[in-house]
Write an enzyme that holds these catalytic residues in place. Structure first.
Site, PDB file in Angstrom:
ATOM      1  N   ASP A  99      37.429  -7.761   9.625  1.00  0.00           N
ATOM      2  CA  ASP A  99      36.357  -6.901  10.120  1.00  0.00           C
ATOM      3  C   ASP A  99      35.301  -7.823  10.719  1.00  0.00           C
ATOM      4  OD1 ASP A  99      35.609  -4.231  10.526  1.00  0.00           O
ATOM      5  OD2 ASP A  99      33.949  -4.492   9.151  1.00  0.00           O
ATOM      6  N   SER A 100      34.814  -7.468  11.874  1.00  0.00           N
ATOM      7  CA  SER A 100      33.902  -8.386  12.580  1.00  0.00           C
ATOM      8  C   SER A 100      32.814  -7.579  13.269  1.00  0.00           C
ATOM      9  CB  SER A 100      34.694  -9.218  13.581  1.00  0.00           C
ATOM     10  OG  SER A 100      35.647  -8.410  14.241  1.00  0.00           O
ATOM     11  N   LYS A 122      37.233 -20.326  23.869  1.00  0.00           N
ATOM     12  CA  LYS A 122      36.470 -19.466  22.930  1.00  0.00           C
ATOM     13  C   LYS A 122      36.991 -19.677  21.520  1.00  0.00           C
ATOM     14  CE  LYS A 122      36.024 -14.696  21.420  1.00  0.00           C
ATOM     15  NZ  LYS A 122      36.365 -13.280  21.589  1.00  0.00           N
ATOM     16  N   THR A 177      45.837  -4.725  12.302  1.00  0.00           N
ATOM     17  CA  THR A 177      44.734  -4.470  13.223  1.00  0.00           C
ATOM     18  C   THR A 177      45.209  -3.607  14.383  1.00  0.00           C
ATOM     19  OG1 THR A 177      43.092  -5.467  14.714  1.00  0.00           O
ATOM     20  CG2 THR A 177      45.190  -6.641  14.510  1.00  0.00           C
ATOM     21  N   LYS A 233      42.273  -9.352  19.123  1.00  0.00           N
ATOM     22  CA  LYS A 233      42.187 -10.123  17.878  1.00  0.00           C
ATOM     23  C   LYS A 233      43.541 -10.784  17.603  1.00  0.00           C
ATOM     24  CE  LYS A 233      38.961  -7.296  15.167  1.00  0.00           C
ATOM     25  NZ  LYS A 233      38.856  -6.612  13.849  1.00  0.00           N
ATOM     26  N   PHE A 238      36.613  -9.949  25.448  1.00  0.00           N
ATOM     27  CA  PHE A 238      36.568  -8.490  25.282  1.00  0.00           C
ATOM     28  C   PHE A 238      35.216  -8.086  24.692  1.00  0.00           C
ATOM     29  CE2 PHE A 238      37.247  -7.985  20.611  1.00  0.00           C
ATOM     30  CZ  PHE A 238      37.609  -9.272  20.268  1.00  0.00           C
TER      31      PHE A 238
HETATM   32  O1  LIG Z   1      35.310 -11.897  19.413  1.00  0.00           O
HETATM   33  C1  LIG Z   1      34.684 -10.891  19.740  1.00  0.00           C
HETATM   34  N1  LIG Z   1      34.189 -10.756  20.997  1.00  0.00           N
HETATM   35  C2  LIG Z   1      33.529  -9.639  21.382  1.00  0.00           C
HETATM   36  N2  LIG Z   1      33.298  -8.582  20.576  1.00  0.00           N
HETATM   37  C3  LIG Z   1      33.775  -8.682  19.295  1.00  0.00           C
HETATM   38  C4  LIG Z   1      34.471  -9.795  18.831  1.00  0.00           C
HETATM   39  N3  LIG Z   1      34.786  -9.597  17.536  1.00  0.00           N
HETATM   40  C5  LIG Z   1      34.322  -8.377  17.203  1.00  0.00           C
HETATM   41  N4  LIG Z   1      33.708  -7.838  18.251  1.00  0.00           N
HETATM   42  C6  LIG Z   1      33.031  -6.514  18.303  1.00  0.00           C
HETATM   43  C7  LIG Z   1      33.845  -5.582  19.181  1.00  0.00           C
HETATM   44  C8  LIG Z   1      34.670  -4.760  18.216  1.00  0.00           C
HETATM   45  O2  LIG Z   1      34.876  -3.482  18.655  1.00  0.00           O
HETATM   46  C9  LIG Z   1      33.849  -4.808  16.972  1.00  0.00           C
HETATM   47  C10 LIG Z   1      34.753  -5.150  15.889  1.00  0.00           C
HETATM   48  O3  LIG Z   1      35.013  -4.007  15.149  1.00  0.00           O
HETATM   49  P1  LIG Z   1      36.306  -4.122  14.219  1.00  0.00           P
HETATM   50  O4  LIG Z   1      36.410  -2.892  13.415  1.00  0.00           O
HETATM   51  O5  LIG Z   1      36.322  -5.460  13.505  1.00  0.00           O
HETATM   52  O6  LIG Z   1      37.482  -4.219  15.289  1.00  0.00           O
HETATM   53  P2  LIG Z   1      38.420  -3.097  15.881  1.00  0.00           P
HETATM   54  O7  LIG Z   1      38.063  -1.745  15.343  1.00  0.00           O
HETATM   55  O8  LIG Z   1      38.380  -3.282  17.368  1.00  0.00           O
HETATM   56  O9  LIG Z   1      39.878  -3.513  15.393  1.00  0.00           O
HETATM   57  P3  LIG Z   1      40.484  -3.357  13.904  1.00  0.00           P
HETATM   58  O10 LIG Z   1      41.672  -2.454  14.078  1.00  0.00           O
HETATM   59  O11 LIG Z   1      40.861  -4.746  13.490  1.00  0.00           O
HETATM   60  O12 LIG Z   1      39.405  -2.784  13.022  1.00  0.00           O
HETATM   61  O13 LIG Z   1      32.947  -5.926  17.044  1.00  0.00           O
HETATM   62 MG   LIG Z   2      37.836  -1.423  13.258  1.00  0.00          MG
END
Ligand SMILES: O=c1nc[nH]c2c1ncn2[C@H]1C[C@H](O)[C@@H](COP(=O)(O)OP(=O)(O)OP(=O)(O)O)O1
Ligand SMILES: [Mg+2]
Length: 191
Positions: A68-69, A169, A10, A15, A146
């Site tokens: 992925d979230s 959280k 990631t 995360k 965040f």
């Molecule tokens: O707990 C959370 N609290 C607040 N916002 C969150 C959370 N979990 C996901 N989110 C939102 C923000 C993030 O920008 C998007 C995830 O997108 P996502 O592609 O899974 O994350 P990312 O691009 O930041 O990191 P990665 O390198 O793991 O893809 O959804």
């Molecule tokens: Mg991402």
């Protein structure tokens, strides 16, 4: 006992911090965060996780997981959903609250969803978690959390995720629910 190493790929340090809290009592396994990029296809969280972890496993040939979230608002038909990262970086929380003007009570229902995709020599497994709640009427932040945390009030709470500590959280989050299922699965695999 020699530790089994599993990579968490990631680019999101928040995360990683939350996964470290959630998996802290995982026995016999060491989780190593790596920022190994992978193509994020347009699709559901499940499709992004499955494609991403398959791609990474083919590269590193070591047990690895991705997560992925996204943040889904029901009255906006699931927006921002799979576009959560892009929407956070463009219109942000202020923009979301503008879109939500005029909606009240149940109309402000939303949820976070997390899909953990794990792959090792036995193939791919997906683990999902959802936490339900409401979009707050204003941005409320105590410096924790965040992205959408400062506008999300989980069910049974009156604080936003960003007004709670990371530990509080992570007791109820979508990430907790998905990683608990992953933990249960992986501990069974240990010799
Ligand atoms: O707990 C959370 N609290 C607040 N916002 C969150 C959370 N979990 C996901 N989110 C939102 C923000 C993030 O920008 C998007 C995830 O997108 P996502 O592609 O899974 O994350 P990312 O691009 O930041 O990191 P990665 O390198 O793991 O893809 O959804
Ligand atoms: Mg991402």
């Amino acid at each position: 006992m020699n530790m089994m190493e599993i990579y968490f790929a990631t680019g999101n340090s928040n995360k990683v911090k939350e996964a470290e809290i959630i998996l802290k009592d995982l026995k016999g396994i060491k989780i190593k965060a790596i920022n190994l990029p992978y193509p994020e296809i347009q699709g559901t969280l499940e499709e992004v996780s499955e494609f991403g972890v398959k791609y990474l496993y083919s590269k590193i040939k070591k047990p690895v997981f991705v997560e992925d979230s996204g943040f889904f608002i029901e009255v906006l038909k699931g927006f921002p959903g799979t576009y959560s990262r892009y929407v956070q970086e463009t219109i942000g929380n202020e923009g979301i609250l503008k879109l939500m003007e005029g909606f009240k009570g149940e109309e402000r229902r939303a949820y976070f969803k997390s899909v953990v995709g794990y792959c090792d020599e036995d193939g791919i497994k997906l683990f999902k978690g959802i936490v339900r709640g409401n979009v707050s009427h204003e941005i409320r932040d105590k410096g924790h959390g965040f992205a959408y945390d400062s506008i999300f009030i989980p069910e049974g709470e009156n604080r936003t995720f960003a007004e709670m500590t990371r530990e509080e959280k992570s007791r109820i989050s979508h990430r907790r629910k998905a990683l608990e299922k992953f933990k249960e699965y992986i501990e069974k695999k240990l010799p």
